[in-house]
Write a protein that holds these residues in place. Structure first.
Motif, mmCIF file in Angstrom:
data_model
loop_
_atom_site.group_PDB
_atom_site.id
_atom_site.type_symbol
_atom_site.label_atom_id
_atom_site.label_comp_id
_atom_site.label_asym_id
_atom_site.label_seq_id
_atom_site.Cartn_x
_atom_site.Cartn_y
_atom_site.Cartn_z
ATOM 1 N N ARG A 10 -2.473 5.325 5.010
ATOM 2 C CA ARG A 10 -2.277 4.234 4.050
ATOM 3 C C ARG A 10 -3.492 4.107 3.120
ATOM 4 N NH1 ARG A 10 2.062 1.488 4.126
ATOM 5 N NH2 ARG A 10 3.296 1.220 5.999
ATOM 6 N N SER A 45 0.839 -1.193 0.000
ATOM 7 C CA SER A 45 0.000 0.000 0.000
ATOM 8 C C SER A 45 0.876 1.246 0.000
ATOM 9 C CB SER A 45 -0.922 -0.016 1.221
ATOM 10 O OG SER A 45 -0.160 -0.029 2.393
ATOM 11 N N TYR A 75 -5.192 1.380 0.680
ATOM 12 C CA TYR A 75 -5.216 -0.022 0.283
ATOM 13 C C TYR A 75 -5.859 -0.149 -1.093
ATOM 14 C CZ TYR A 75 -3.883 -0.707 5.107
ATOM 15 O OH TYR A 75 -3.219 -0.648 6.291
ATOM 16 N N HIS A 96 -7.231 8.126 -1.531
ATOM 17 C CA HIS A 96 -8.524 7.592 -1.142
ATOM 18 C C HIS A 96 -9.546 8.286 -2.043
ATOM 19 C CE1 HIS A 96 -6.333 7.129 2.775
ATOM 20 N NE2 HIS A 96 -6.858 5.911 2.638
#
Length: 182
Positions: free
Chosen positions: A11, A2, A13, A26
């Motif tokens: 982070r 990640s 993912y 994101h």
């Protein structure tokens, strides 16, 4: 593996990642660098590795350039007005008083009044002591399928409320203005 979101520094993912400006964000962190409006993929512009909404990008970075006719102008100035004369031919307004040709519809004397074929029990709709196919039980003007109780009849022909009103209802002006039908 990640990566770190450049907006929130958390982070990112794979299941929640969107890639823009060669970085992983994101979905809700992909925002305009100037006004922080949330951006959609493909609906942003990039400058120096930062995403911008189209409005801010144009306002901040648009350069002066050629405008129609080869005139160099600043991008925020309105285009110069050019005096032109356009001759418009007057077209006659449509008149709604002109009678239209009415198509005479003949009902079949036996079987289904609309198509003349026998209507069997599983496709049967009874109206005025006549057997209709469910598909044939439709407005004679717009061919809209009719539901029980939502139709009118004139001279053996059935119409939806809207077509019946436009063909046989009142027309002209009311005390509140023009009466618009259909």
């Amino acid at each position: 593996m990640s990566s770190i979101c450049p907006t929130c520094t958390k982070r990112v993912y794979a299941a929640e990642a969107v890639k823009a400006c060669e970085k992983q964000y994101h979905k809700l962190c992909l925002q305009c660098f100037h006004c922080h409006k949330i951006l959609q993929l493909g609906q942003y512009s990039e400058r120096d590795g930062q995403p911008y909404c189209k409005t801010d990008y144009d306002r901040l970075f648009r350069q002066a350039g050629y405008r129609g006719g080869g005139v160099v102008a600043d991008s925020f100035e309105p285009a110069p007005k050019v005096e032109t004369t356009t001759v418009v031919e007057p077209t006659p307004a449509p008149t709604y008083l002109t009678p239209t040709e009415e198509v005479k519809v003949q009902l079949f004397p036996t079987n289904c009044p609309k198509c003349g074929k026998k209507a069997y029990f599983n496709e049967l709709k009874v109206y005025n002591s006549r057997d209709w196919h469910k598909g044939c039980f439709a407005c004679f003007s717009c061919n809209k399928n009719l539901v029980s109780g939502q139709y009118s009849e004139k001279e053996g022909l059935i119409y939806c409320p809207r077509c019946y009103q436009s063909k046989f209802g009142p027309s002209g002006y009311t005390n509140t203005g023009a009466l618009v039908l259909h």
